[in-house]
Design a protein around this motif. Structure first.
Motif, short mmCIF file in Angstrom:
data_model
loop_
_atom_site.label_atom_id
_atom_site.label_comp_id
_atom_site.label_asym_id
_atom_site.label_seq_id
_atom_site.Cartn_x
_atom_site.Cartn_y
_atom_site.Cartn_z
N HIS A 193 -15.12 33.19 72.59
CA HIS A 193 -16.24 32.56 71.92
C HIS A 193 -16.11 31.04 72.04
O HIS A 193 -15.13 30.55 72.60
N VAL A 194 -17.09 30.34 71.54
CA VAL A 194 -17.07 28.88 71.55
C VAL A 194 -17.03 28.38 70.12
O VAL A 194 -17.83 28.81 69.28
N LYS A 195 -16.08 27.48 69.83
CA LYS A 195 -16.00 26.87 68.51
C LYS A 195 -16.84 25.61 68.49
O LYS A 195 -16.71 24.76 69.39
N VAL A 196 -17.70 25.49 67.49
CA VAL A 196 -18.62 24.37 67.41
C VAL A 196 -18.51 23.72 66.03
O VAL A 196 -18.56 24.42 65.01
N ARG A 197 -18.37 22.41 66.02
CA ARG A 197 -18.40 21.65 64.76
C ARG A 197 -19.52 20.62 64.86
O ARG A 197 -19.71 19.98 65.90
N SER A 198 -20.26 20.45 63.75
CA SER A 198 -21.39 19.53 63.75
C SER A 198 -21.69 19.13 62.32
O SER A 198 -21.54 19.93 61.39
N PRO A 199 -22.15 17.88 62.10
CA PRO A 199 -22.58 17.48 60.75
C PRO A 199 -23.92 18.13 60.38
O PRO A 199 -24.36 18.02 59.24
N GLN A 200 -24.55 18.79 61.34
CA GLN A 200 -25.84 19.46 61.09
C GLN A 200 -25.66 20.96 61.34
O GLN A 200 -26.40 21.57 62.10
N LEU A 201 -24.69 21.52 60.65
CA LEU A 201 -24.27 22.88 60.93
C LEU A 201 -25.37 23.90 60.67
O LEU A 201 -25.53 24.86 61.43
N GLY A 202 -26.14 23.72 59.60
CA GLY A 202 -27.19 24.67 59.25
C GLY A 202 -28.27 24.75 60.30
O GLY A 202 -28.65 25.83 60.77
N GLU A 203 -28.79 23.56 60.68
CA GLU A 203 -29.82 23.54 61.71
C GLU A 203 -29.31 24.13 63.03
O GLU A 203 -30.00 24.89 63.70
N LEU A 204 -28.07 23.78 63.36
CA LEU A 204 -27.50 24.24 64.62
C LEU A 204 -27.31 25.74 64.62
O LEU A 204 -27.62 26.44 65.60
N GLY A 205 -26.79 26.29 63.51
CA GLY A 205 -26.58 27.73 63.43
C GLY A 205 -27.87 28.50 63.57
O GLY A 205 -27.94 29.50 64.30
N SER A 206 -28.92 28.05 62.88
CA SER A 206 -30.21 28.73 62.98
C SER A 206 -30.79 28.62 64.38
O SER A 206 -31.34 29.58 64.92
N LEU A 207 -30.65 27.45 64.98
CA LEU A 207 -31.16 27.23 66.32
C LEU A 207 -30.49 28.15 67.34
O LEU A 207 -31.16 28.80 68.15
N LEU A 208 -29.16 28.22 67.29
CA LEU A 208 -28.43 29.06 68.25
C LEU A 208 -28.74 30.53 68.03
O LEU A 208 -28.81 31.30 69.00
N SER A 209 -28.92 30.94 66.77
CA SER A 209 -29.28 32.33 66.48
C SER A 209 -30.64 32.68 67.07
O SER A 209 -30.85 33.78 67.59
N ARG A 210 -31.58 31.75 66.99
CA ARG A 210 -32.91 32.00 67.53
C ARG A 210 -32.89 32.15 69.05
O ARG A 210 -33.78 32.77 69.64
N TRP A 218 -28.00 34.21 70.47
CA TRP A 218 -26.55 34.24 70.48
C TRP A 218 -26.03 34.61 69.10
O TRP A 218 -26.60 34.21 68.08
N ARG A 219 -24.94 35.36 69.06
CA ARG A 219 -24.33 35.73 67.77
C ARG A 219 -23.52 34.56 67.25
O ARG A 219 -22.67 34.02 67.96
N VAL A 220 -23.78 34.19 66.01
CA VAL A 220 -23.15 33.01 65.41
C VAL A 220 -22.49 33.40 64.10
O VAL A 220 -23.12 34.07 63.27
N GLU A 221 -21.24 33.00 63.92
CA GLU A 221 -20.52 33.26 62.67
C GLU A 221 -20.03 31.95 62.09
O GLU A 221 -19.58 31.05 62.82
N LEU A 222 -20.12 31.85 60.76
CA LEU A 222 -19.64 30.66 60.06
C LEU A 222 -18.16 30.81 59.76
O LEU A 222 -17.74 31.80 59.15
N GLU A 223 -17.34 29.85 60.19
CA GLU A 223 -15.91 29.86 59.92
C GLU A 223 -15.63 29.16 58.60
O GLU A 223 -16.40 28.33 58.13
N GLY A 224 -14.45 29.48 58.03
CA GLY A 224 -14.08 28.88 56.76
C GLY A 224 -13.86 27.39 56.81
O GLY A 224 -13.93 26.71 55.79
N ASP A 225 -13.56 26.84 58.00
CA ASP A 225 -13.32 25.40 58.09
C ASP A 225 -14.58 24.64 58.45
O ASP A 225 -14.54 23.56 59.04
N GLN A 226 -15.74 25.23 58.11
CA GLN A 226 -17.03 24.60 58.35
C GLN A 226 -17.28 24.34 59.83
O GLN A 226 -17.68 23.24 60.24
N SER A 227 -17.03 25.36 60.61
CA SER A 227 -17.38 25.34 62.02
C SER A 227 -18.06 26.66 62.35
O SER A 227 -18.12 27.57 61.52
N LEU A 228 -18.58 26.76 63.53
CA LEU A 228 -19.26 27.97 63.97
C LEU A 228 -18.49 28.62 65.11
O LEU A 228 -17.88 27.94 65.93
N ARG A 229 -18.53 29.94 65.14
CA ARG A 229 -18.07 30.69 66.30
C ARG A 229 -19.31 31.26 66.97
O ARG A 229 -20.08 32.01 66.35
#
Length: 347
Positions: free
Chosen positions: A222-239, A242-253
């Motif tokens: 998978h790809v680990k992604v960190r961003s100050p705009q995590l919510g927008e990015l997660g929704s965008l990638l899901s649309r 791509w399968r997106v999971e929120l990690e405990g350290d405030q990053s995305l898988r």
């Protein structure tokens, strides 16, 4: 070669090994993996005749251990490194083992040199550190120059140099055509050492395959992604599907996407990235996924904020994507309106 068929062991109502079928072949290092209480040590004791099976059978080179005339010359084993009389020196301990199996005295000096204990060979073993005791146990396993070797947690107590030494030793012995069967909880070490795996959980064999095939079948990159705009990015990638999971350290898988695709998608929508790194599947991840339901004891992590108590299993990371209408985003995930601006309902 070690061959087990239908191997079963009960301790009262407890089933320690449940109809286990597996084969440990020569010429490779076979890792024996499983959670605590899975039946690894019991299986090794059954192979060595220290316990007797209720059902099934296990042989070494076609014979039961009790049928071997000079067992140390055919099977070497390290199960409990501290099983040594504390008042006996390392040399005398090995000498007693050698005499009981018709092994020449010179072999004692050879294995002491091989494991690096020649300078303390005449000192009582009661003063040995955990690592020194482990080396003495390994020396005992090697004493008869056997074709089959079994090690239960061989790196326990060893320093980094010792860990590298035993890793290279096992590989060398396997390259000589010997059968090497090693149990360990250190996934990182097994990933570097084992060519083949036997995985056990709650007494049952869950997998018997090459290390490479085991990882490929039970873990994904998978790809680990960190961003100050995590919510927008997660929704965008899901649309984008791509399968997106929120990690405990405030990053995305992010699964199923390449780093370049994620980076381009974020740039096209004016979203900043602080990290974008591919993560390759690991033996640890594959092991945890396969054996998660076979773990008997789960400990909580104090102060981890998950609310997971001891004895409970934490939930898997939540998938990120548009929630049902009217729902609110999880903590740390900013809301997003229909026009892509922050604020309003996360829908």
């Amino acid at each position: 070669m070690i061959h087990a068929r239908g191997l079963t062991k009960h301790y009262g109502p407890k089933v320690a090994v449940d109809h286990a079928d597996f084969t440990v072949r020569p010429g490779r290092v076979t890792g024996f993996l499983g959670p605590n209480g899975a039946g690894k040590s019991t299986t090794m004791r059954l192979i060595l005749g220290l316990d007797h099976a209720n059902e099934g059978d296990v042989t070494v080179n076609g014979k039961h251990y009790r049928q071997l005339g000079a067992p140390l010359c055919e099977v070497g084993a390290l199960l409990e490194a501290k099983a040594v009389h504390g008042g006996r020196s390392a040399y005398n301990h090995l000498l007693c083992l050698a005499k009981s199996n018709g092994i020449p005295r010179r072999r004692v000096d050879e294995v002491l040199g091989l494991v690096g204990l020649e300078k303390v060979a005449k000192k009582p073993s009661r003063g040995f550190s955990l690592g020194m005791g482990q080396r003495l146990g390994i020396a005992g396993a090697l004493l008869g120059d056997p074709g089959v070797l079994m090690f239960d947690e061989p790196v326990n107590g060893l320093d980094p140099e010792g860990i590298l030494w035993i890793r290279n030793l096992m590989k060398k012995l396997a390259a000589e055509g010997r059968t090497i069967f090693v149990s360990s909880h250190l996934m990182s070490e097994m990933a570097l050492t084992a060519d083949h795996l036997v995985v056990i959980g709650r007494g049952r064999i869950l997998a018997e395959t090459s290390t490479r095939e085991f990882i490929a079948a039970n873990a994904t990159s998978h790809v680990k992604v960190r961003s100050p705009q995590l919510g927008e990015l997660g929704s965008l990638l899901s649309r984008h599907g791509w399968r997106v999971e929120l990690e405990g350290d405030q990053s995305l898988r992010v699964f199923g996407a390449r780093t370049a695709e994620i980076g381009d998608t974020a740039a096209d929508h004016g979203l900043r990235l602080h990290e974008l790194s591919p993560v390759q599947p690991s033996l640890e991840e594959a092991f945890m996924r396969l054996t998660g339901d076979a773990v008997e004891y789960h400990a909580g992590i104090p102060g981890n904020g998950t609310g997971t108590a001891a004895g409970e299993r934490p939930e898997a990371p939540a998938a990120v994507g548009p929630p049902p209408p009217g729902s609110r985003p999880p903590e740390g995930m900013p809301s997003e309106s229909r026009d892509g601006q922050r604020g309003g309902d996360w829908s």
